[in-house]
Design an enzyme around this catalytic site. Sequence first.
Site, mmCIF file in Angstrom:
data_model
loop_
_atom_site.group_PDB
_atom_site.id
_atom_site.type_symbol
_atom_site.label_atom_id
_atom_site.label_comp_id
_atom_site.label_asym_id
_atom_site.label_seq_id
_atom_site.Cartn_x
_atom_site.Cartn_y
_atom_site.Cartn_z
ATOM 1 N N ASN A 173 -4.587 6.028 -0.927
ATOM 2 C CA ASN A 173 -4.188 6.096 0.473
ATOM 3 C C ASN A 173 -3.785 7.503 0.902
ATOM 4 O OD1 ASN A 173 -4.805 3.629 1.612
ATOM 5 N ND2 ASN A 173 -2.975 2.662 0.775
ATOM 6 N N GLU A 179 -4.466 0.191 -8.499
ATOM 7 C CA GLU A 179 -3.490 1.211 -8.889
ATOM 8 C C GLU A 179 -2.258 0.509 -9.474
ATOM 9 O OE1 GLU A 179 -4.226 4.780 -5.656
ATOM 10 O OE2 GLU A 179 -3.272 2.961 -4.944
ATOM 11 N N SER A 226 0.824 -1.208 0.000
ATOM 12 C CA SER A 226 0.000 0.000 0.000
ATOM 13 C C SER A 226 0.858 1.258 0.000
ATOM 14 C CB SER A 226 -0.882 0.032 1.249
ATOM 15 O OG SER A 226 -1.636 -1.133 1.337
ATOM 16 N N HIS A 243 -1.597 -2.406 -6.926
ATOM 17 C CA HIS A 243 -2.224 -2.215 -5.615
ATOM 18 C C HIS A 243 -3.740 -2.399 -5.642
ATOM 19 C CE1 HIS A 243 -3.306 0.580 -2.079
ATOM 20 N NE2 HIS A 243 -3.038 -0.636 -1.631
HETATM 21 N N1 CAA Z 1 -15.115 -10.080 1.364
HETATM 22 C C1 CAA Z 1 -15.747 -10.417 0.216
HETATM 23 N N2 CAA Z 1 -16.919 -9.890 -0.142
HETATM 24 C C2 CAA Z 1 -17.484 -8.998 0.697
HETATM 25 C C3 CAA Z 1 -16.887 -8.601 1.903
HETATM 26 C C4 CAA Z 1 -15.643 -9.195 2.221
HETATM 27 N N3 CAA Z 1 -14.977 -8.875 3.333
HETATM 28 N N4 CAA Z 1 -17.691 -7.698 2.514
HETATM 29 C C5 CAA Z 1 -18.738 -7.530 1.724
HETATM 30 N N5 CAA Z 1 -18.629 -8.308 0.641
HETATM 31 C C6 CAA Z 1 -19.570 -8.387 -0.474
HETATM 32 C C7 CAA Z 1 -20.868 -9.038 -0.064
HETATM 33 O O1 CAA Z 1 -20.818 -10.430 -0.246
HETATM 34 C C8 CAA Z 1 -21.821 -8.370 -1.023
HETATM 35 O O2 CAA Z 1 -21.725 -8.985 -2.284
HETATM 36 P P1 CAA Z 1 -23.019 -9.080 -3.270
HETATM 37 O O3 CAA Z 1 -23.721 -7.774 -3.236
HETATM 38 O O4 CAA Z 1 -22.444 -9.409 -4.612
HETATM 39 O O5 CAA Z 1 -23.848 -10.169 -2.687
HETATM 40 C C9 CAA Z 1 -21.275 -6.959 -1.193
HETATM 41 O O6 CAA Z 1 -19.891 -7.044 -0.846
HETATM 42 C C10 CAA Z 1 -21.965 -5.976 -0.292
HETATM 43 O O7 CAA Z 1 -21.834 -6.439 1.041
HETATM 44 P P2 CAA Z 1 -22.833 -6.097 2.218
HETATM 45 O O8 CAA Z 1 -24.214 -5.933 1.668
HETATM 46 O O9 CAA Z 1 -22.623 -7.102 3.304
HETATM 47 O O10 CAA Z 1 -22.287 -4.753 2.849
HETATM 48 P P3 CAA Z 1 -22.094 -3.351 2.218
HETATM 49 O O11 CAA Z 1 -23.074 -3.053 1.151
HETATM 50 O O12 CAA Z 1 -21.998 -2.467 3.382
HETATM 51 O O13 CAA Z 1 -20.653 -3.436 1.514
HETATM 52 C C11 CAA Z 1 -18.331 -3.116 1.562
HETATM 53 C C12 CAA Z 1 -19.508 -3.788 2.227
HETATM 54 C C13 CAA Z 1 -18.152 -3.696 0.155
HETATM 55 C C14 CAA Z 1 -17.109 -3.421 2.376
HETATM 56 C C15 CAA Z 1 -18.635 -1.589 1.452
HETATM 57 O O14 CAA Z 1 -18.993 -1.108 2.712
HETATM 58 C C16 CAA Z 1 -17.470 -0.772 0.947
HETATM 59 O O15 CAA Z 1 -17.245 -0.662 -0.237
HETATM 60 N N6 CAA Z 1 -16.739 -0.180 1.897
HETATM 61 C C17 CAA Z 1 -15.578 0.657 1.575
HETATM 62 C C18 CAA Z 1 -14.388 -0.204 1.401
HETATM 63 C C19 CAA Z 1 -13.207 0.623 1.081
HETATM 64 O O16 CAA Z 1 -13.183 1.832 1.119
HETATM 65 N N7 CAA Z 1 -12.135 -0.085 0.737
HETATM 66 C C20 CAA Z 1 -10.844 0.555 0.490
HETATM 67 C C21 CAA Z 1 -10.088 0.440 1.728
HETATM 68 S S1 CAA Z 1 -8.542 1.208 1.643
HETATM 69 C C22 CAA Z 1 -7.545 0.024 1.127
HETATM 70 O O17 CAA Z 1 -7.902 -1.070 0.830
HETATM 71 C C23 CAA Z 1 -6.160 0.498 1.022
HETATM 72 C C24 CAA Z 1 -5.138 -0.482 1.245
HETATM 73 O O18 CAA Z 1 -3.996 -0.113 0.976
HETATM 74 C C25 CAA Z 1 -5.356 -1.836 1.813
#
Ligand code: CAA
Length: 290
Positions: free
Chosen positions: A195, A156, A123, A144
């Site tokens: 990030n 990315e 990251s 990324h």
């Molecule tokens: N693993 C796999 N699939 C997941 C999951 C997980 N941990 N969490 C949720 N899902 C899937 C669900 O199965 C569901 O799939 P379908 O619609 O196809 O059935 C979908 O995502 C939506 O899930 P939920 O209805 O349970 O929950 P939600 O609508 O609140 O979505 C979320 C959950 C996808 C995490 C959403 O809240 C989201 O996009 N959050 C923001 C995540 C974000 O910002 N990520 C970037 C982080 S920064 C980063 O990653 C930087 C780094 O360097 C690591």
Amino acid sequence: MGAQKIQKICIVGAGNMGHQIACSAALAGFEVKCTDVNEEVLQKAEQFVTTYLPERVAKGKLQQAQADAARKNLTFTRDLAEAAGDADLVIEAVIEKLEIKRTLFAELDRICPPHTILTTNSSYIVSSKIADVTKRPEKVCNLHFFNPALVMKLVEVVKGPHTSEETAQALMDICVSMGKTPVLLKQEIYGFLVNRMLTAIKNESIYLLDMGIAGHEEIDTAVTLALGHPMGPFRLMDLTGIDLTYIVGLERYQETGDPIYRPSPTIAEKFVKKEWGRKTGKGFYEYPQK
Ligand code: CAA
């Protein structure tokens, strides 16, 4: 090597990011080998895939034949040479420690065929800090993904000064083949695009919390409802790991001396108490373990 020739992908590091990237690639039809030095992590990764695929079928999101094909495409092994020895592309997703990554890339350079592209899912660590341990710097690049990698579309592709145009293009193409949307960064920069933005939001949110202006739930609600983010910064830290917020912040602070990166007392306390978010059952919120 062009993207059309990439068929075999090796994922090194079967943790949260690694096993979801592996599963995404297997679902997209690539032959994937996922490896980790830690047997327990590897078993958990395999267990995840074994439960996740049938759950997707039961939810009507995947056909049985697709799930079967993905499962067949994906193997797990502790043996790095077996996993990477015939790979066209390696995606490293191990711990964010530069020395560990440098040692690993030197070994991958010995193990992999000359055409193999070596990427890091780091990251923060730019590939120019790693590429010099290999004899193929033009085939080394940042790739990324975002958490959860099975869901998040963005990748990315960060081109270092050593990365060839051909490598960057092959990686852009491979992301599309994996059903992702890549963005190309033409130059390396700490934190890349996303990030950097997240750090700004996280820092301001923690400042507002520590000042007693509002609680974490109120701040999350504000960011979700007013800015349209799918989750607020505190829920997001729970998802990505408060341990990471602490470790990455502290390392960057030690490196630059810039107080903007110094972990706040709130984050330091949660780190010490092992309240790291979803992975430990408690962070800013509580997560009853299944
Ligand atoms: N693993 C796999 N699939 C997941 C999951 C997980 N941990 N969490 C949720 N899902 C899937 C669900 O199965 C569901 O799939 P379908 O619609 O196809 O059935 C979908 O995502 C939506 O899930 P939920 O209805 O349970 O929950 P939600 O609508 O609140 O979505 C979320 C959950 C996808 C995490 C959403 O809240 C989201 O996009 N959050 C923001 C995540 C974000 O910002 N990520 C970037 C982080 S920064 C980063 O990653 C930087 C780094 O360097 C690591």
